[in-house]
Design an enzyme around this catalytic site. Structure first.
Site, PDB file in Angstrom:
ATOM      1  N   HIS A  47       0.845  -1.207   0.000  1.00  0.00           N
ATOM      2  CA  HIS A  47       0.000   0.000   0.000  1.00  0.00           C
ATOM      3  C   HIS A  47       0.876   1.251   0.000  1.00  0.00           C
ATOM      4  O   HIS A  47       0.608   2.213  -0.725  1.00  0.00           O
ATOM      5  CB  HIS A  47      -0.850   0.072   1.286  1.00  0.00           C
ATOM      6  CG  HIS A  47      -1.922  -0.962   1.398  1.00  0.00           C
ATOM      7  ND1 HIS A  47      -1.971  -1.863   2.431  1.00  0.00           N
ATOM      8  CD2 HIS A  47      -3.007  -1.219   0.622  1.00  0.00           C
ATOM      9  CE1 HIS A  47      -3.043  -2.625   2.298  1.00  0.00           C
ATOM     10  NE2 HIS A  47      -3.681  -2.272   1.211  1.00  0.00           N
ATOM     11  N   GLY A 159      -2.969  -2.093  -6.836  1.00  0.00           N
ATOM     12  CA  GLY A 159      -1.919  -3.108  -6.933  1.00  0.00           C
ATOM     13  C   GLY A 159      -2.317  -4.224  -7.890  1.00  0.00           C
ATOM     14  O   GLY A 159      -3.498  -4.559  -8.021  1.00  0.00           O
ATOM     15  N   LYS A 161      -1.686  -7.312  -7.533  1.00  0.00           N
ATOM     16  CA  LYS A 161      -2.022  -8.595  -6.893  1.00  0.00           C
ATOM     17  C   LYS A 161      -3.482  -8.938  -7.190  1.00  0.00           C
ATOM     18  O   LYS A 161      -3.820 -10.067  -7.503  1.00  0.00           O
ATOM     19  CB  LYS A 161      -1.787  -8.557  -5.384  1.00  0.00           C
ATOM     20  CG  LYS A 161      -2.134  -9.893  -4.732  1.00  0.00           C
ATOM     21  CD  LYS A 161      -1.811  -9.924  -3.272  1.00  0.00           C
ATOM     22  CE  LYS A 161      -2.828  -9.199  -2.449  1.00  0.00           C
ATOM     23  NZ  LYS A 161      -4.156  -9.879  -2.387  1.00  0.00           N
ATOM     24  N   GLN A 165      -9.426  -7.366 -10.238  1.00  0.00           N
ATOM     25  CA  GLN A 165     -10.035  -6.122  -9.740  1.00  0.00           C
ATOM     26  C   GLN A 165      -9.555  -4.926 -10.554  1.00  0.00           C
ATOM     27  O   GLN A 165     -10.339  -4.048 -10.933  1.00  0.00           O
ATOM     28  CB  GLN A 165      -9.673  -5.938  -8.267  1.00  0.00           C
ATOM     29  CG  GLN A 165      -9.968  -4.555  -7.715  1.00  0.00           C
ATOM     30  CD  GLN A 165      -9.740  -4.456  -6.222  1.00  0.00           C
ATOM     31  OE1 GLN A 165     -10.584  -4.877  -5.439  1.00  0.00           O
ATOM     32  NE2 GLN A 165      -8.620  -3.895  -5.811  1.00  0.00           N
ATOM     33  N   ARG A 199      -4.495  -9.681   4.563  1.00  0.00           N
ATOM     34  CA  ARG A 199      -4.887 -10.973   5.154  1.00  0.00           C
ATOM     35  C   ARG A 199      -3.686 -11.736   5.723  1.00  0.00           C
ATOM     36  O   ARG A 199      -3.862 -12.627   6.544  1.00  0.00           O
ATOM     37  CB  ARG A 199      -5.604 -11.846   4.123  1.00  0.00           C
ATOM     38  CG  ARG A 199      -7.017 -11.375   3.837  1.00  0.00           C
ATOM     39  CD  ARG A 199      -7.781 -12.379   2.996  1.00  0.00           C
ATOM     40  NE  ARG A 199      -9.164 -11.974   2.829  1.00  0.00           N
ATOM     41  CZ  ARG A 199      -9.574 -11.114   1.916  1.00  0.00           C
ATOM     42  NH1 ARG A 199      -8.713 -10.588   1.081  1.00  0.00           N
ATOM     43  NH2 ARG A 199     -10.845 -10.767   1.825  1.00  0.00           N
TER      44      ARG A 199
HETATM   45  O1  PAF Z   1      -8.309  -3.807  -2.984  1.00  0.00           O
HETATM   46  C1  PAF Z   1      -8.929  -3.381  -1.984  1.00  0.00           C
HETATM   47  O2  PAF Z   1      -8.389  -3.179  -0.897  1.00  0.00           O
HETATM   48  C2  PAF Z   1     -10.427  -3.118  -2.105  1.00  0.00           C
HETATM   49  O3  PAF Z   1     -11.021  -4.043  -2.953  1.00  0.00           O
HETATM   50  C3  PAF Z   1     -10.757  -1.674  -2.523  1.00  0.00           C
HETATM   51  C4  PAF Z   1     -10.241  -1.370  -3.919  1.00  0.00           C
HETATM   52  C5  PAF Z   1     -10.159  -0.700  -1.531  1.00  0.00           C
HETATM   53  C6  PAF Z   1     -12.264  -1.479  -2.538  1.00  0.00           C
HETATM   54  O4  PAF Z   1     -12.822  -1.713  -1.293  1.00  0.00           O
END
Ligand code: PAF
Length: 292
Positions: A47, A159, A161, A165, A199
């Site tokens: 992050h 990211g 990973k 998404q 996680r």
């Molecule tokens: O990748 C994440 O942490 C989540 O899916 C996000 C993009 C913050 C949306 O809640």
């Protein structure tokens, strides 16, 4: 607004969208840019690398921390998701007190019952995470769209990973004509090559060490894919996990990066990626690697 003071540096924290929007309006100039890093907290080096990139590329950087209930298909996963706001604020302040933090409540994001909007991501949502986590990508689309509408970022950082998404967010932006550049960033790994993830905090020290097998498996898959079909690589991976008593393989898929459709026959003009999801002690971990 709340000003957090740590080591004599002050960071702006907002818990409500109205105050955040007023503040962003007050600091905006005609050519200033806003970089945005949406997160669910439990911040790690991966992050922070996204934030560092945003700080370098934009005048202002907004980070959100919000554990979004609508993207969890498993109530236990939602309940156990790490929530470490105080620690996160310390990490953000140490990185740069210029970061503007938005840490909304569920009520600030969702009026009444938290519900997802329904999206059509042209089939990207039906593969892998979409198949095994029903409703997950409607939840992700809902929250990311809402956060973009609140923050109105110029650039948003995600990211790789969560590669699926990333593709889905790009598709959502293209379909909704939102004016934001989506920037994908490389995966950050621990010293044993385990992909960094919030996680991972739930893993015991031995589990964390053992989880090195995930990336090891992906690198073997990459090697094997040079001379074997996607089907035979997948078969080999499945067999190797059958012998493993600690890890349960949920899926291993080699897919086209653009469509995320499984590779049936190799096409040298396409870019492929391997995707994996495994469980260790009920903790679900995912990873991915580019194959060509
Ligand atoms: O990748 C994440 O942490 C989540 O899916 C996000 C993009 C913050 C949306 O809640």
């Amino acid at each position: 607004m709340f000003a957090f003071n740590f080591n004599n540096t002050t960071m702006h924290i907002f818990y409500g969208k109205a105050a955040l929007r007023d503040y962003l309006k007050s600091i905006k100039t005609s050519n200033s840019t806003i970089g945005f890093v949406p997160t669910m907290g439990a911040l790690h080096q991966g992050h922070l690398a996204l934030m560092q990139k945003s700080l370098l590329e934009n005048e202002n950087t907004v980070v959100s921390i919000f554990v979004n209930p609508t993207q969890f298909n498993n109530p236990e996963d939602l309940a156990k998701y790490p929530r470490t706001l105080q620690e996160d604020v310390k990490k953000l302040t140490a990185l740069s007190p210029e970061i503007i933090l938005y840490a909304p409540t569920v009520a600030d994001i969702y009026d009444g019952q938290p519900l997802s909007q329904s999206f059509d991501f042209d089939g990207l949502e039906n593969q892998m995470e979409g198949e095994f986590r029903p409703g997950h990508f409607n939840g992700v689309g809902t929250i990311v769209k809402r956060l973009f509408e609140i923050v109105e970022p110029t650039n948003a950082y995600f990211g790789e990973k969560d590669f699926q998404q990333l593709q889905i967010v790009k598709k959502m932006v293209a379909k909704t004509n939102l004016n934001v550049n989506i920037i994908g960033c490389p995966i950050f790994r621990e010293s044993n090559n385990l992909a960094m993830s919030s996680r991972n905090e739930r893993l015991s020290a031995p589990e964390r060490e053992e989880a090195a097998i995930i990336y090891k498996t992906l690198t073997i898959a990459k090697e094997k894919f040079e001379t074997n079909s996607a089907k035979s690589v997948a078969k080999w991976i499945q067999k190797s996990f059958e012998k493993n008593t600690h890890f349960t393989l949920e899926y291993f898929v080699i897919a086209d990066e653009a469509t995320l459709l499984p590779c049936v026959r190799k096409n040298k003009n396409k870019k492929y990626r391997a995707f994996i999801a495994v469980f260790i002690n009920n903790i679900r971990l995912i990873d991915t690697i580019s194959l060509n």
